[in-house]
Design a protein around this motif. Structure first.
Motif, PDB file in Angstrom:
ATOM      1  N   CYS A 267     -10.086   4.084   2.938  1.00 53.17           N
ATOM      2  CA  CYS A 267      -8.641   4.247   2.791  1.00 53.17           C
ATOM      3  C   CYS A 267      -8.213   5.591   3.380  1.00 53.17           C
TER       4      CYS A 267
ATOM      5  N   PHE B  87       0.841  -1.201   0.000  1.00 49.96           N
ATOM      6  CA  PHE B  87       0.000   0.000   0.000  1.00 49.96           C
ATOM      7  C   PHE B  87       0.877   1.252   0.000  1.00 49.96           C
TER       8      PHE B  87
ATOM      9  N   CYS C 296      -6.005  -1.048  -1.214  1.00 51.68           N
ATOM     10  CA  CYS C 296      -6.939  -0.031  -1.694  1.00 51.68           C
ATOM     11  C   CYS C 296      -6.936  -0.118  -3.217  1.00 51.68           C
TER      12      CYS C 296
ATOM     13  N   CYS D 275      -5.781   3.452  -4.823  1.00 53.83           N
ATOM     14  CA  CYS D 275      -4.381   3.863  -4.583  1.00 53.83           C
ATOM     15  C   CYS D 275      -3.392   2.888  -5.223  1.00 53.83           C
TER      16      CYS D 275
ATOM     17  N   LYS E 143      -5.872   7.431   2.536  1.00 54.99           N
ATOM     18  CA  LYS E 143      -5.366   8.369   1.519  1.00 54.99           C
ATOM     19  C   LYS E 143      -6.488   8.890   0.628  1.00 54.99           C
ATOM     20  N   CYS E 144      -7.356   7.991   0.115  1.00 56.46           N
ATOM     21  CA  CYS E 144      -8.329   8.404  -0.897  1.00 56.46           C
ATOM     22  C   CYS E 144      -9.780   8.226  -0.466  1.00 56.46           C
TER      23      CYS E 144
HETATM   24 ZN   LIG Z   1      -6.799   4.661  -1.387  1.00 52.52          ZN
END
Ligand SMILES: [Zn+2]
Length: 294
Positions: A244, A186, A266, A269, A246-247
């Motif tokens: 997630c 990841f 994810c 990502c 991040k996103c």
């Molecule tokens: Zn993500």
């Protein structure tokens, strides 16, 4: 669950036994009967982690050449604990597989107790050299001088193999377990189901260097973590269905490799497509003997 860094931490903790005299060894296991007879009167020469394996080396003489080793592989359930005599154990004694009593160089007594380990063996130095698991281990990520070129060469033995499956194979690179697999892929934004052959050397090297960096960072006290923000310790591991970090897309889990180990990722990502690429996740046997050819 123990991964390569856990074993290094255990070896560090048991390092206080080095140079100590073995007072007794107790084990209910028939395969340890010889050790029960022969270990008392020996000395702890070294405590060594190799990938996810632990070897407690014993020598007949103080500071002598190690002649035998207590070999354990902890897999999912095993652990080593270190106690002073009279202190309470954190697990029931019925689960103890080995109880090694040692008087250290300063005259203090210790009990090193191995609980629940599925693999416990008493080996001569010769048997260690010929051991089917120990003798085929790939280069160790936590070794003093990590040999990334050798690791990449081994990963390339089967270029069709999926990345998330290959980096868990201890014959190719020793140390990465299931948590690190998902977290590292990841953090490097790599598709776990992508074939190793589709990754260039730079990508594999960055992944392995990152593995070493994170595992070394986690050698200190405290629980293993690959994330620090908002009090969280991991990005994707065991977070199926959660957003997630991040996103915001939902994290997913898919089983992978011969043992069907869970891989968390994810899709956005890591650029993972919707359907499982069966050709990369089907059961596959790979035999690796000795170092990969140049
Ligand atoms: Zn993500």
């Amino acid at each position: 669950m123990p991964e390569g860094d856990s074993l290094y931490k255990i070896a560090q903790a048991l390092g206080c036994l080095r140079g100590g005299a073995v007072m007794s060894l107790v084990s209910p296991l028939p395969e340890m009967a010889d050790a029960v007879d022969r270990a008392p009167g020996t000395w702890v020469a070294e405590v060594e982690a190799r990938g996810k394996n632990l070897l407690i080396w014993l020598s007949a003489e103080a500071a002598g050449e190690p002649s035998h080793a207590i070999y354990t592989h902890l897999r999912m359930s095993g652990s080593w604990h270190l106690y002073r005599p009279g202190s309470d154990w954190r697990k029931p004694s019925s689960r103890a597989r080995v109880i090694l009593s040692v008087r250290d160089a300063d005259g203090r007594d210790w009990r090193a107790v191995c609980f629940n380990a599925p693999t416990v063996q008493w080996l001569t130095a010769f048997q260690v050299r010929r051991h089917p698991v120990l003798s085929t281990l790939g280069p160790d990520l936590l070794a003093d001088a990590a040999d990334f070129d050798a690791m990449i060469a081994r990963l390339r033995v089967d270029p069709r193999r999926a990345l998330g499956d290959a980096i868990m194979d201890q014959r190719l690179v020793a140390g990465i377990g299931n948590v690190y697999k998902s977290e590292l892929l990841f953090m490097q934004r790599l598709d776990p189901f992508r074939a190793v052959g589709d990754c260039d050397d730079g990508t594999l090297r960055r992944l392995l260097e990152s593995a070493r960096t994170w595992m070394r960072r986690n050698l200190g006290p405290g629980r293993r973590r690959t994330r620090w923000d908002h009090g969280r310790r991991t990005w994707v591991y065991d977070k199926s269905g959660q957003p997630c970090g991040k996103c915001g897309d939902a994290i997913r889990m898919r089983r992978q490799g011969d043992l069907g180990r869970s891989t968390y990722y994810c899709p956005r990502c890591q650029g993972v497509g919707g359907e499982a690429p069966e050709r990369e996740t089907r059961r596959r046997r790979l035999v690796v003997r000795g170092p990969a050819p140049d």
